[in-house]
Design an enzyme around this catalytic site. Sequence first.
Site, PDB file in Angstrom:
ATOM      1  N   SER A   4       0.834  -1.202   0.000  1.00  0.00           N
ATOM      2  CA  SER A   4       0.000   0.000   0.000  1.00  0.00           C
ATOM      3  C   SER A   4       0.865   1.246   0.000  1.00  0.00           C
ATOM      4  CB  SER A   4      -0.863  -0.004   1.268  1.00  0.00           C
ATOM      5  OG  SER A   4      -1.322   1.279   1.608  1.00  0.00           O
ATOM      6  N   TYR A  26      -3.333   0.110  10.085  1.00  0.00           N
ATOM      7  CA  TYR A  26      -3.183  -0.286   8.679  1.00  0.00           C
ATOM      8  C   TYR A  26      -1.762   0.008   8.198  1.00  0.00           C
ATOM      9  CZ  TYR A  26      -4.458  -0.503   3.685  1.00  0.00           C
ATOM     10  OH  TYR A  26      -4.534  -0.815   2.344  1.00  0.00           O
TER      11      TYR A  26
HETATM   12  P1  NAP Z   1     -12.098  -4.691  -0.388  1.00  0.00           P
HETATM   13  O1  NAP Z   1     -12.828  -4.200  -1.569  1.00  0.00           O
HETATM   14  O2  NAP Z   1     -12.507  -4.280   0.986  1.00  0.00           O
HETATM   15  O3  NAP Z   1     -11.985  -6.306  -0.453  1.00  0.00           O
HETATM   16  C1  NAP Z   1     -11.326  -6.958   0.575  1.00  0.00           C
HETATM   17  C2  NAP Z   1     -11.475  -8.442   0.348  1.00  0.00           C
HETATM   18  O4  NAP Z   1     -10.818  -9.148   1.399  1.00  0.00           O
HETATM   19  C3  NAP Z   1     -12.929  -8.890   0.322  1.00  0.00           C
HETATM   20  O5  NAP Z   1     -13.079  -9.903  -0.667  1.00  0.00           O
HETATM   21  C4  NAP Z   1     -13.106  -9.519   1.707  1.00  0.00           C
HETATM   22  O6  NAP Z   1     -14.088 -10.518   1.613  1.00  0.00           O
HETATM   23  C5  NAP Z   1     -11.720 -10.111   1.948  1.00  0.00           C
HETATM   24  N1  NAP Z   1     -11.362 -10.329   3.361  1.00  0.00           N
HETATM   25  C6  NAP Z   1     -11.275  -9.405   4.332  1.00  0.00           C
HETATM   26  N2  NAP Z   1     -10.906  -9.992   5.494  1.00  0.00           N
HETATM   27  C7  NAP Z   1     -10.763 -11.322   5.231  1.00  0.00           C
HETATM   28  C8  NAP Z   1     -10.411 -12.464   6.025  1.00  0.00           C
HETATM   29  N3  NAP Z   1     -10.119 -12.363   7.322  1.00  0.00           N
HETATM   30  N4  NAP Z   1     -10.354 -13.676   5.405  1.00  0.00           N
HETATM   31  C9  NAP Z   1     -10.653 -13.793   4.101  1.00  0.00           C
HETATM   32  N5  NAP Z   1     -10.998 -12.760   3.295  1.00  0.00           N
HETATM   33  C10 NAP Z   1     -11.050 -11.538   3.874  1.00  0.00           C
HETATM   34  O7  NAP Z   1     -10.566  -4.251  -0.506  1.00  0.00           O
HETATM   35  P2  NAP Z   1      -9.722  -3.801  -1.788  1.00  0.00           P
HETATM   36  O8  NAP Z   1      -9.770  -2.317  -1.929  1.00  0.00           O
HETATM   37  O9  NAP Z   1     -10.046  -4.677  -2.958  1.00  0.00           O
HETATM   38  O10 NAP Z   1      -8.261  -4.154  -1.240  1.00  0.00           O
HETATM   39  C11 NAP Z   1      -7.691  -5.439  -1.421  1.00  0.00           C
HETATM   40  C12 NAP Z   1      -6.290  -5.358  -0.859  1.00  0.00           C
HETATM   41  O11 NAP Z   1      -5.613  -4.244  -1.441  1.00  0.00           O
HETATM   42  C13 NAP Z   1      -6.257  -5.114   0.643  1.00  0.00           C
HETATM   43  O12 NAP Z   1      -5.140  -5.793   1.202  1.00  0.00           O
HETATM   44  C14 NAP Z   1      -6.030  -3.600   0.746  1.00  0.00           C
HETATM   45  O13 NAP Z   1      -5.393  -3.256   1.961  1.00  0.00           O
HETATM   46  C15 NAP Z   1      -5.123  -3.390  -0.416  1.00  0.00           C
HETATM   47  N6  NAP Z   1      -5.062  -2.041  -0.958  1.00  0.00           N
HETATM   48  C16 NAP Z   1      -6.198  -1.396  -1.335  1.00  0.00           C
HETATM   49  C17 NAP Z   1      -6.078  -0.114  -1.905  1.00  0.00           C
HETATM   50  C18 NAP Z   1      -7.272   0.672  -2.356  1.00  0.00           C
HETATM   51  O14 NAP Z   1      -7.112   1.892  -2.561  1.00  0.00           O
HETATM   52  N7  NAP Z   1      -8.428   0.077  -2.509  1.00  0.00           N
HETATM   53  C19 NAP Z   1      -4.825   0.439  -2.091  1.00  0.00           C
HETATM   54  C20 NAP Z   1      -3.692  -0.246  -1.652  1.00  0.00           C
HETATM   55  C21 NAP Z   1      -3.821  -1.498  -1.106  1.00  0.00           C
HETATM   56  P3  NAP Z   1     -15.043 -10.894   2.889  1.00  0.00           P
HETATM   57  O15 NAP Z   1     -15.325  -9.615   3.619  1.00  0.00           O
HETATM   58  O16 NAP Z   1     -16.220 -11.558   2.297  1.00  0.00           O
HETATM   59  O17 NAP Z   1     -14.224 -11.822   3.711  1.00  0.00           O
HETATM   60  C1  GCO Z   2      -6.854   5.340   3.284  1.00  0.00           C
HETATM   61  C2  GCO Z   2      -7.006   4.413   2.129  1.00  0.00           C
HETATM   62  C3  GCO Z   2      -5.639   3.865   1.733  1.00  0.00           C
HETATM   63  C4  GCO Z   2      -5.783   2.922   0.587  1.00  0.00           C
HETATM   64  C5  GCO Z   2      -4.486   2.345   0.159  1.00  0.00           C
HETATM   65  C6  GCO Z   2      -3.528   3.374  -0.343  1.00  0.00           C
HETATM   66  O1  GCO Z   2      -7.761   5.377   4.137  1.00  0.00           O
HETATM   67  O2  GCO Z   2      -5.838   6.038   3.309  1.00  0.00           O
HETATM   68  O3  GCO Z   2      -7.900   3.355   2.437  1.00  0.00           O
HETATM   69  O4  GCO Z   2      -5.055   3.240   2.819  1.00  0.00           O
HETATM   70  O5  GCO Z   2      -6.613   1.871   0.920  1.00  0.00           O
HETATM   71  O6  GCO Z   2      -3.920   1.525   1.118  1.00  0.00           O
HETATM   72  O7  GCO Z   2      -2.452   2.706  -0.947  1.00  0.00           O
END
Ligand code: NAP
Ligand code: GCO
Length: 266
Positions: A147, A160
């Site tokens: 992230s 986080y």
């Molecule tokens: P999201 O839309 O909230 O999806 C998260 C997924 O993880 C869902 O499928 C959820 O399914 C699953 N999950 C959560 N806790 C779990 C557990 N204990 N066991 C199994 N499955 C679990 O998140 P996203 O934005 O796609 O993010 C995915 C990854 O990318 C995360 O690691 C997040 O930190 C990272 N990330 C996101 C962003 C962003 O801007 N969106 C940026 C950087 C990194 P269930 O709730 O059904 O279990």
């Molecule tokens: C926040 C956001 C970020 C993104 C991502 C950025 O609240 O700042 O959720 O943390 O999810 O991780 O890379």
Amino acid sequence: MSMNQMFSLEGKTALVTGAAYGIGFAIAEAFAAAGAKIAFNCRSEEHLKQALEDYAAKGIQAKGYLCDVTDEAQVQAMVAEIEKELGVIDILVNNAGIIKRIPMTEMKAEEFRQVIDIDLNAPFIVSKAVLPGMIRKGHGKIINVCSMMSELGRETVSAYAAAKGGLKMLTKNIASEYGEYNIQCNGIGPGYIATPQTAPLREKQADGSRHPFDQFIVSKTPQARWGTPEDLMGPAVFLASDASNFVNGHILYVDGGILAYIGKQP
Ligand code: NAP
Ligand code: GCO
């Protein structure tokens, strides 16, 4: 090896955790398009059912598993099931993750622990479960979804940021410890991506204006836009394929330039 072969995942078995929707779903979709067999998990029966329909609608025969990645027994059983049904896991993406946006002085220790458990302990648990198969096979790819918070802090995301900073170092340590078995472990660091996780940061205001944080992120991103899960597809296939066989312990940031940019003058 031809360039097409270099980027092909033909015949590979991939596990993408938390890939019911969002970034994980897009990565799994990209892997399927590159020829991989797809396994994914989540916690919710409803999400699992919907995800299987969504994968099928894209012509992807994904195998879905109900598994909480923080539960080592569930993870070990899921990996054994996948190995039986699809074969030894060649590619693991530790994608499942949550965030809690709470000022540190108001965050309960239990809330801090829950984020660390899912975002850091679970990638350890799942990686530990798949490594023996990769060692036996003589190759493997582990991709940890890091992230911006693997590098930067901001208000309300202490748990986080601690988890994602730790995940960066876990990535480097797996690369160090298992590189000799031809296992590459890298991170992919998405910028701000439009998914359910960031929906609260993009909500329209009562007067119809954009959320202040939405405007802030656009001003901090050289490409002046939020990323989409699709922006991660190519980088993920690169890290999962033979094209990255000598890339190890690297965090590939897919952030539109955020980490390079001081931000637009207001
Ligand atoms: P999201 O839309 O909230 O999806 C998260 C997924 O993880 C869902 O499928 C959820 O399914 C699953 N999950 C959560 N806790 C779990 C557990 N204990 N066991 C199994 N499955 C679990 O998140 P996203 O934005 O796609 O993010 C995915 C990854 O990318 C995360 O690691 C997040 O930190 C990272 N990330 C996101 C962003 C962003 O801007 N969106 C940026 C950087 C990194 P269930 O709730 O059904 O279990
Ligand atoms: C926040 C956001 C970020 C993104 C991502 C950025 O609240 O700042 O959720 O943390 O999810 O991780 O890379």
